[in-house]
Design a protein around this motif. Structure first.
Motif, PDB file in Angstrom:
ATOM      1  N   GLY A   1      26.517  29.639  32.431  1.00 67.69           N
ATOM      2  CA  GLY A   1      26.254  30.958  31.871  1.00 67.69           C
ATOM      3  C   GLY A   1      26.610  32.076  32.833  1.00 67.69           C
ATOM      4  O   GLY A   1      27.159  33.105  32.436  1.00 67.69           O
ATOM      5  N   LEU A   2      26.320  31.883  34.105  1.00 67.20           N
ATOM      6  CA  LEU A   2      26.681  32.892  35.108  1.00 67.20           C
ATOM      7  C   LEU A   2      28.189  33.007  35.257  1.00 67.20           C
ATOM      8  O   LEU A   2      28.720  34.120  35.385  1.00 67.20           O
ATOM      9  CB  LEU A   2      26.037  32.559  36.453  1.00 67.20           C
ATOM     10  CG  LEU A   2      24.535  32.806  36.557  1.00 67.20           C
ATOM     11  CD1 LEU A   2      24.004  32.262  37.877  1.00 67.20           C
ATOM     12  CD2 LEU A   2      24.231  34.274  36.407  1.00 67.20           C
ATOM     13  N   LEU A   3      28.886  31.872  35.235  1.00 63.14           N
ATOM     14  CA  LEU A   3      30.343  31.897  35.284  1.00 63.14           C
ATOM     15  C   LEU A   3      30.902  32.650  34.076  1.00 63.14           C
ATOM     16  O   LEU A   3      31.797  33.477  34.210  1.00 63.14           O
ATOM     17  CB  LEU A   3      30.899  30.474  35.331  1.00 63.14           C
ATOM     18  CG  LEU A   3      32.410  30.346  35.203  1.00 63.14           C
ATOM     19  CD1 LEU A   3      33.081  30.842  36.472  1.00 63.14           C
ATOM     20  CD2 LEU A   3      32.787  28.918  34.908  1.00 63.14           C
ATOM     21  N   SER A   4      30.346  32.372  32.918  1.00 65.22           N
ATOM     22  CA  SER A   4      30.793  33.058  31.708  1.00 65.22           C
ATOM     23  C   SER A   4      30.490  34.544  31.770  1.00 65.22           C
ATOM     24  O   SER A   4      31.295  35.367  31.331  1.00 65.22           O
ATOM     25  CB  SER A   4      30.110  32.455  30.483  1.00 65.22           C
ATOM     26  OG  SER A   4      30.393  31.093  30.374  1.00 65.22           O
ATOM     27  N   LEU A   5      29.333  34.891  32.327  1.00 58.09           N
ATOM     28  CA  LEU A   5      28.969  36.301  32.445  1.00 58.09           C
ATOM     29  C   LEU A   5      29.930  37.033  33.383  1.00 58.09           C
ATOM     30  O   LEU A   5      30.271  38.194  33.135  1.00 58.09           O
ATOM     31  CB  LEU A   5      27.537  36.439  32.940  1.00 58.09           C
ATOM     32  CG  LEU A   5      26.931  37.838  32.927  1.00 58.09           C
ATOM     33  CD1 LEU A   5      26.872  38.373  31.506  1.00 58.09           C
ATOM     34  CD2 LEU A   5      25.553  37.819  33.536  1.00 58.09           C
ATOM     35  N   LEU A   6      30.392  36.353  34.425  1.00 56.72           N
ATOM     36  CA  LEU A   6      31.367  36.968  35.324  1.00 56.72           C
ATOM     37  C   LEU A   6      32.694  37.234  34.621  1.00 56.72           C
ATOM     38  O   LEU A   6      33.438  38.127  35.013  1.00 56.72           O
ATOM     39  CB  LEU A   6      31.598  36.077  36.540  1.00 56.72           C
ATOM     40  CG  LEU A   6      30.457  36.003  37.543  1.00 56.72           C
ATOM     41  CD1 LEU A   6      30.781  35.003  38.645  1.00 56.72           C
ATOM     42  CD2 LEU A   6      30.163  37.370  38.127  1.00 56.72           C
ATOM     43  N   ILE A   7      32.993  36.473  33.589  1.00 54.80           N
ATOM     44  CA  ILE A   7      34.197  36.717  32.801  1.00 54.80           C
ATOM     45  C   ILE A   7      33.947  37.789  31.746  1.00 54.80           C
ATOM     46  O   ILE A   7      34.798  38.643  31.493  1.00 54.80           O
ATOM     47  CB  ILE A   7      34.686  35.407  32.136  1.00 54.80           C
ATOM     48  CG1 ILE A   7      35.061  34.388  33.202  1.00 54.80           C
ATOM     49  CG2 ILE A   7      35.865  35.671  31.211  1.00 54.80           C
ATOM     50  CD1 ILE A   7      35.339  32.997  32.658  1.00 54.80           C
ATOM     51  N   VAL A   8      32.758  37.782  31.144  1.00 52.82           N
ATOM     52  CA  VAL A   8      32.447  38.693  30.038  1.00 52.82           C
ATOM     53  C   VAL A   8      32.256  40.133  30.510  1.00 52.82           C
ATOM     54  O   VAL A   8      32.649  41.069  29.820  1.00 52.82           O
ATOM     55  CB  VAL A   8      31.207  38.186  29.265  1.00 52.82           C
ATOM     56  CG1 VAL A   8      30.673  39.219  28.296  1.00 52.82           C
ATOM     57  CG2 VAL A   8      31.543  36.902  28.524  1.00 52.82           C
ATOM     58  N   ILE A   9      31.681  40.336  31.681  1.00 51.81           N
ATOM     59  CA  ILE A   9      31.410  41.703  32.143  1.00 51.81           C
ATOM     60  C   ILE A   9      32.696  42.520  32.292  1.00 51.81           C
ATOM     61  O   ILE A   9      32.782  43.625  31.761  1.00 51.81           O
ATOM     62  CB  ILE A   9      30.570  41.694  33.437  1.00 51.81           C
ATOM     63  CG1 ILE A   9      29.138  41.291  33.106  1.00 51.81           C
ATOM     64  CG2 ILE A   9      30.587  43.052  34.120  1.00 51.81           C
ATOM     65  CD1 ILE A   9      28.242  41.129  34.302  1.00 51.81           C
ATOM     66  N   PRO A  10      33.732  42.026  32.977  1.00 57.26           N
ATOM     67  CA  PRO A  10      34.960  42.833  33.039  1.00 57.26           C
ATOM     68  C   PRO A  10      35.653  42.955  31.679  1.00 57.26           C
ATOM     69  O   PRO A  10      36.427  43.892  31.462  1.00 57.26           O
ATOM     70  CB  PRO A  10      35.857  42.074  34.020  1.00 57.26           C
ATOM     71  CG  PRO A  10      34.983  41.147  34.740  1.00 57.26           C
ATOM     72  CD  PRO A  10      33.812  40.877  33.869  1.00 57.26           C
ATOM     73  N   ALA A  11      35.378  42.028  30.774  1.00 65.23           N
ATOM     74  CA  ALA A  11      36.002  42.072  29.453  1.00 65.23           C
ATOM     75  C   ALA A  11      35.456  43.211  28.593  1.00 65.23           C
ATOM     76  O   ALA A  11      35.960  43.452  27.495  1.00 65.23           O
ATOM     77  CB  ALA A  11      35.815  40.741  28.733  1.00 65.23           C
ATOM     78  N   GLN A  12      34.454  43.914  29.076  1.00 62.24           N
ATOM     79  CA  GLN A  12      33.916  45.053  28.333  1.00 62.24           C
ATOM     80  C   GLN A  12      34.806  46.285  28.479  1.00 62.24           C
ATOM     81  O   GLN A  12      34.677  47.244  27.734  1.00 62.24           O
ATOM     82  CB  GLN A  12      32.496  45.380  28.810  1.00 62.24           C
ATOM     83  CG  GLN A  12      31.528  44.223  28.715  1.00 62.24           C
ATOM     84  CD  GLN A  12      31.460  43.606  27.342  1.00 62.24           C
ATOM     85  OE1 GLN A  12      31.315  44.279  26.339  1.00 62.24           O
ATOM     86  NE2 GLN A  12      31.582  42.292  27.297  1.00 62.24           N
ATOM     87  N   ILE A  13      35.701  46.263  29.443  1.00 63.34           N
ATOM     88  CA  ILE A  13      36.642  47.365  29.658  1.00 63.34           C
ATOM     89  C   ILE A  13      37.685  47.334  28.547  1.00 63.34           C
ATOM     90  O   ILE A  13      38.157  46.250  28.180  1.00 63.34           O
ATOM     91  CB  ILE A  13      37.325  47.227  31.039  1.00 63.34           C
ATOM     92  CG1 ILE A  13      36.266  47.285  32.148  1.00 63.34           C
ATOM     93  CG2 ILE A  13      38.386  48.298  31.247  1.00 63.34           C
ATOM     94  CD1 ILE A  13      36.796  46.939  33.516  1.00 63.34           C
ATOM     95  N   PRO A  14      38.051  48.476  27.997  1.00 65.48           N
ATOM     96  CA  PRO A  14      39.062  48.482  26.937  1.00 65.48           C
ATOM     97  C   PRO A  14      40.350  47.788  27.380  1.00 65.48           C
ATOM     98  O   PRO A  14      40.764  47.867  28.536  1.00 65.48           O
ATOM     99  CB  PRO A  14      39.300  49.974  26.695  1.00 65.48           C
ATOM    100  CG  PRO A  14      38.016  50.619  27.091  1.00 65.48           C
ATOM    101  CD  PRO A  14      37.496  49.807  28.240  1.00 65.48           C
ATOM    102  N   LEU A  15      40.977  47.102  26.455  1.00 66.46           N
ATOM    103  CA  LEU A  15      42.208  46.337  26.609  1.00 66.46           C
ATOM    104  C   LEU A  15      42.020  45.054  27.422  1.00 66.46           C
ATOM    105  O   LEU A  15      42.987  44.379  27.730  1.00 66.46           O
ATOM    106  CB  LEU A  15      43.337  47.176  27.206  1.00 66.46           C
ATOM    107  CG  LEU A  15      43.732  48.410  26.389  1.00 66.46           C
ATOM    108  CD1 LEU A  15      44.775  49.212  27.115  1.00 66.46           C
ATOM    109  CD2 LEU A  15      44.205  48.016  25.007  1.00 66.46           C
ATOM    110  N   LEU A  16      40.801  44.699  27.777  1.00 63.62           N
ATOM    111  CA  LEU A  16      40.535  43.430  28.438  1.00 63.62           C
ATOM    112  C   LEU A  16      39.659  42.518  27.573  1.00 63.62           C
ATOM    113  O   LEU A  16      39.114  41.537  28.058  1.00 63.62           O
ATOM    114  CB  LEU A  16      39.854  43.637  29.790  1.00 63.62           C
ATOM    115  CG  LEU A  16      40.705  44.273  30.881  1.00 63.62           C
ATOM    116  CD1 LEU A  16      39.887  44.446  32.143  1.00 63.62           C
ATOM    117  CD2 LEU A  16      41.931  43.447  31.160  1.00 63.62           C
ATOM    118  N   GLY A  17      39.532  42.856  26.307  1.00 61.43           N
ATOM    119  CA  GLY A  17      38.692  42.078  25.397  1.00 61.43           C
ATOM    120  C   GLY A  17      39.181  40.662  25.189  1.00 61.43           C
ATOM    121  O   GLY A  17      38.416  39.785  24.801  1.00 61.43           O
TER     122      GLY A  17
END
Length: 73
Positions: free
Chosen positions: A10-26
Motif C-alpha cells: 500500500g505504501l509503494l502504491s501510495l508513492l505512485i498515486v501521490i505524484p499521479a494527482q498532478i495533471p497529465l500524470l494520471g
C-alpha cells in the motif's frame, strides 16, 4: 506477516498515486492499480484488517482521480 506485506504494498502504491494527482500524470494511476489490488488480496488473507483498509483507501484516491480525469489524464 501478511498484514505488514499488505501495508508495504500500500505504501509503494501510495508513492505512485501521490505524484499521479498532478495533471497529465494520471496515467500513473493505471500502473498503481495492480499493486493496490495485490495489496488488498494479501490484506484479505491476513488476520488483521488494517493493511487491507489502507489499500482500499489508496484505491479510492486513485479511482476518484481517474474518474475526474476521464480515465487518462
Amino acid at each position: 506477516m501478511l498484514n505488514i506485506i499488505s501495508i508495504l504494498i500500500g505504501l509503494l502504491s501510495l508513492l505512485i498515486v501521490i505524484p499521479a494527482q498532478i495533471p497529465l500524470l494520471g496515467w500513473a494511476n493505471w500502473i498503481a492499480l495492480p499493486f493496490i489490488v495485490v495489496g488488498i488480496v494479501i490484506g484479505q488473507l491476513s488476520s488483521s484488517n488494517s493493511g487491507r483498509n489502507f489499500c482500499l483507501i489508496v484505491l479510492l484516491i486513485a479511482a476518484v482521480r481517474l474518474t475526474l480525469g476521464g480515465g487518462i489524464f
